[in-house]
Design a protein around this motif. Structure first.
Motif, PDB file in Angstrom:
ATOM      1  N   GLU A   7       1.217   4.830   7.965  1.00 13.80           N
ATOM      2  CA  GLU A   7      -0.243   4.856   7.914  1.00 13.80           C
ATOM      3  C   GLU A   7      -0.746   6.190   7.366  1.00 13.80           C
ATOM      4  N   ASP A  28      -5.186  -5.967  -2.137  1.00 16.75           N
ATOM      5  CA  ASP A  28      -4.524  -6.245  -0.851  1.00 16.75           C
ATOM      6  C   ASP A  28      -4.098  -4.938  -0.195  1.00 16.75           C
ATOM      7  N   VAL A  31      -6.919  -2.981   1.299  1.00 22.58           N
ATOM      8  CA  VAL A  31      -7.398  -3.578   2.549  1.00 22.58           C
ATOM      9  C   VAL A  31      -6.412  -3.309   3.683  1.00 22.58           C
ATOM     10  N   ILE A  32      -5.128  -3.415   3.389  1.00 21.13           N
ATOM     11  CA  ILE A  32      -4.080  -3.206   4.397  1.00 21.13           C
ATOM     12  C   ILE A  32      -4.166  -1.788   4.955  1.00 21.13           C
ATOM     13  N   ASP A  33      -4.349  -0.811   4.084  1.00 24.15           N
ATOM     14  CA  ASP A  33      -4.563   0.586   4.464  1.00 24.15           C
ATOM     15  C   ASP A  33      -3.543   1.104   5.480  1.00 24.15           C
ATOM     16  N   LYS A  35      -1.879  -0.518   7.801  1.00 24.99           N
ATOM     17  CA  LYS A  35      -1.795  -1.251   9.077  1.00 24.99           C
ATOM     18  C   LYS A  35      -0.700  -2.304   8.993  1.00 24.99           C
ATOM     19  N   ASP A  37       0.132  -4.848  10.948  1.00 22.72           N
ATOM     20  CA  ASP A  37      -0.243  -6.240  11.173  1.00 22.72           C
ATOM     21  C   ASP A  37      -0.942  -6.827   9.950  1.00 22.72           C
ATOM     22  N   GLN A  38      -1.728  -6.013   9.263  1.00 23.35           N
ATOM     23  CA  GLN A  38      -2.391  -6.466   8.040  1.00 23.35           C
ATOM     24  C   GLN A  38      -1.358  -6.715   6.932  1.00 23.35           C
ATOM     25  N   GLY A  41       0.502  -9.911   7.668  1.00 23.13           N
ATOM     26  CA  GLY A  41      -0.359 -11.064   7.410  1.00 23.13           C
ATOM     27  C   GLY A  41      -0.484 -11.377   5.929  1.00 23.13           C
ATOM     28  N   LYS A  42      -0.648 -10.338   5.109  1.00 20.94           N
ATOM     29  CA  LYS A  42      -0.762 -10.551   3.662  1.00 20.94           C
ATOM     30  C   LYS A  42       0.550 -11.041   3.069  1.00 20.94           C
ATOM     31  N   GLU A  45       0.766 -14.664   3.840  1.00 19.15           N
ATOM     32  CA  GLU A  45      -0.179 -15.399   2.999  1.00 19.15           C
ATOM     33  C   GLU A  45       0.349 -15.566   1.577  1.00 19.15           C
TER      34      GLU A  45
END
Length: 67
Positions: A7, A28, A31-33, A35, A37-38, A41-42, A45
């Motif tokens: 991070e 993407d 947005v994930i920055d 993180k 969990d983000q 998730g991506k 997806e």
């Protein structure tokens, strides 16, 4: 080493993430920055993988990095 290091250095790490998971876009990654969990998730997806499989993939990738 814990995920906080990812991070904190996200701008430098983004390139390594993109090398590993090329289907992730620059948007993407913004947005994930950093993180986790983000990120997971991506990846789910974009690649259509199960959550547990993605977690293992991220663990494996993280363990092979030279920080």
């Amino acid at each position: 080493m814990d995920w906080n290091r990812v991070e904190g250095n996200w701008k430098q790490v983004k390139g390594k993430v993109k090398e590993q998971w090329g289907k992730l876009t620059d948007d993407d990654l913004d947005v994930i920055d950093g993180k986790r969990d983000q990120l997971e998730g991506k990846i789910q997806e974009r690649y259509g993988k199960a959550k547990d499989d993605v977690r293992k993939d991220v663990d494996t990738w993280y363990g092979t990095q030279t920080w």
